[in-house]
Design a protein around this motif. Structure first.
Motif, PDB file in Angstrom:
ATOM      1  N   TYR A 108      29.154  46.277  32.619  1.00 28.65           N
ATOM      2  CA  TYR A 108      28.905  45.260  31.601  1.00 28.65           C
ATOM      3  C   TYR A 108      28.217  45.967  30.448  1.00 28.65           C
ATOM      4  O   TYR A 108      27.202  46.646  30.635  1.00 28.65           O
ATOM      5  CB  TYR A 108      28.014  44.138  32.147  1.00 28.65           C
ATOM      6  CG  TYR A 108      27.497  43.226  31.059  1.00 28.65           C
ATOM      7  CD1 TYR A 108      28.315  42.264  30.494  1.00 28.65           C
ATOM      8  CD2 TYR A 108      26.196  43.366  30.584  1.00 28.65           C
ATOM      9  CE1 TYR A 108      27.850  41.445  29.478  1.00 28.65           C
ATOM     10  CE2 TYR A 108      25.720  42.548  29.574  1.00 28.65           C
ATOM     11  CZ  TYR A 108      26.548  41.587  29.030  1.00 28.65           C
ATOM     12  OH  TYR A 108      26.084  40.789  28.020  1.00 28.65           O
ATOM     13  N   SER A 152      35.105  43.484  43.092  1.00 34.89           N
ATOM     14  CA  SER A 152      36.211  43.150  44.000  1.00 34.89           C
ATOM     15  C   SER A 152      37.537  43.706  43.461  1.00 34.89           C
ATOM     16  O   SER A 152      38.344  44.244  44.216  1.00 34.89           O
ATOM     17  CB  SER A 152      36.307  41.640  44.224  1.00 34.89           C
ATOM     18  OG  SER A 152      36.472  40.971  42.997  1.00 34.89           O
ATOM     19  N   SER A 153      37.748  43.624  42.145  1.00 31.94           N
ATOM     20  CA  SER A 153      38.974  44.201  41.582  1.00 31.94           C
ATOM     21  C   SER A 153      38.919  45.725  41.610  1.00 31.94           C
ATOM     22  O   SER A 153      39.951  46.388  41.745  1.00 31.94           O
ATOM     23  CB  SER A 153      39.217  43.690  40.166  1.00 31.94           C
ATOM     24  OG  SER A 153      38.164  44.065  39.315  1.00 31.94           O
ATOM     25  N   ASP A 170      28.887  46.147  36.715  1.00 30.72           N
ATOM     26  CA  ASP A 170      29.292  44.742  36.729  1.00 30.72           C
ATOM     27  C   ASP A 170      29.705  44.364  38.151  1.00 30.72           C
ATOM     28  O   ASP A 170      30.846  44.574  38.555  1.00 30.72           O
ATOM     29  CB  ASP A 170      30.445  44.531  35.753  1.00 30.72           C
ATOM     30  CG  ASP A 170      30.836  43.079  35.582  1.00 30.72           C
ATOM     31  OD1 ASP A 170      30.256  42.213  36.271  1.00 30.72           O
ATOM     32  OD2 ASP A 170      31.729  42.810  34.764  1.00 30.72           O
ATOM     33  N   ASP A 171      28.747  43.794  38.895  1.00 31.34           N
ATOM     34  CA  ASP A 171      29.033  43.479  40.297  1.00 31.34           C
ATOM     35  C   ASP A 171      30.065  42.370  40.457  1.00 31.34           C
ATOM     36  O   ASP A 171      30.687  42.250  41.502  1.00 31.34           O
ATOM     37  CB  ASP A 171      27.757  43.168  41.077  1.00 31.34           C
ATOM     38  CG  ASP A 171      26.916  42.075  40.468  1.00 31.34           C
ATOM     39  OD1 ASP A 171      27.176  41.683  39.322  1.00 31.34           O
ATOM     40  OD2 ASP A 171      25.984  41.610  41.145  1.00 31.34           O
ATOM     41  N   GLU A 172      30.301  41.577  39.419  1.00 31.62           N
ATOM     42  CA  GLU A 172      31.335  40.550  39.480  1.00 31.62           C
ATOM     43  C   GLU A 172      32.736  41.156  39.438  1.00 31.62           C
ATOM     44  O   GLU A 172      33.696  40.547  39.901  1.00 31.62           O
ATOM     45  CB  GLU A 172      31.158  39.540  38.345  1.00 31.62           C
ATOM     46  CG  GLU A 172      29.896  38.717  38.468  1.00 31.62           C
ATOM     47  CD  GLU A 172      29.712  37.762  37.300  1.00 31.62           C
ATOM     48  OE1 GLU A 172      30.607  37.678  36.429  1.00 31.62           O
ATOM     49  OE2 GLU A 172      28.662  37.103  37.275  1.00 31.62           O
ATOM     50  N   ALA A 173      32.866  42.353  38.904  1.00 32.45           N
ATOM     51  CA  ALA A 173      34.169  43.018  38.798  1.00 32.45           C
ATOM     52  C   ALA A 173      34.421  44.001  39.935  1.00 32.45           C
ATOM     53  O   ALA A 173      35.469  44.647  39.967  1.00 32.45           O
ATOM     54  CB  ALA A 173      34.274  43.737  37.455  1.00 32.45           C
TER      55      ALA A 173
END
Length: 116
Positions: free
Chosen positions: A15, A29-30, A24-27
């Motif tokens: 981020y 998984s991708s 960016d821990d939200e990204a």
């Protein structure tokens, strides 16, 4: 004798803030889908790619699997400190993968690799 394979570099999702950047821990998984290393074991190297090549920042071992260990909270703290000081460059991750064999994971070989 075991032969490890090196996979990467894979760009670590970040981020971009106004002052610094963070993982960016939200990204993530991708990231795991893209690199395909989530369930593998071995050592991982967090580093920075700049114009002169790659600079390793942190080396860790994953005896369970990379997904469970590479971005654990205490590891993220170490990465975030590096990224806070980073002016230029791209955060990357290399994976040094232990070949899959029958039986228990060769933890001794992974430890020796990390020490090396």
């Amino acid at each position: 004798m075991l032969t490890f394979t090196v996979e990467g570099p894979f760009a670590v999702p970040t981020y971009e803030g106004k002052v610094a950047r963070i993982v960016d821990d939200e990204a993530l998984s991708s990231f795991w889908i893209k690199c395909g290393m989530a369930e593998s074991r071995g050592c991982y190297i967090f580093g920075v790619q700049a114009s002169k090549g790659f600079k390793p920042v942190y080396v860790g071992r994953a005896t369970r699997n990379f997904k469970q260990e590479a971005f654990a909270p205490h590891k993220l703290e170490k990465y975030q400190r590096c990224l806070a000081d980073l002016v230029k460059g791209t955060p990357v991750m290399f994976f040094v993968v232990l070949p899959v064999t029958r039986g228990k994971t060769n933890i001794k070989a992974i430890r020796e690799l990390e020490d090396y």
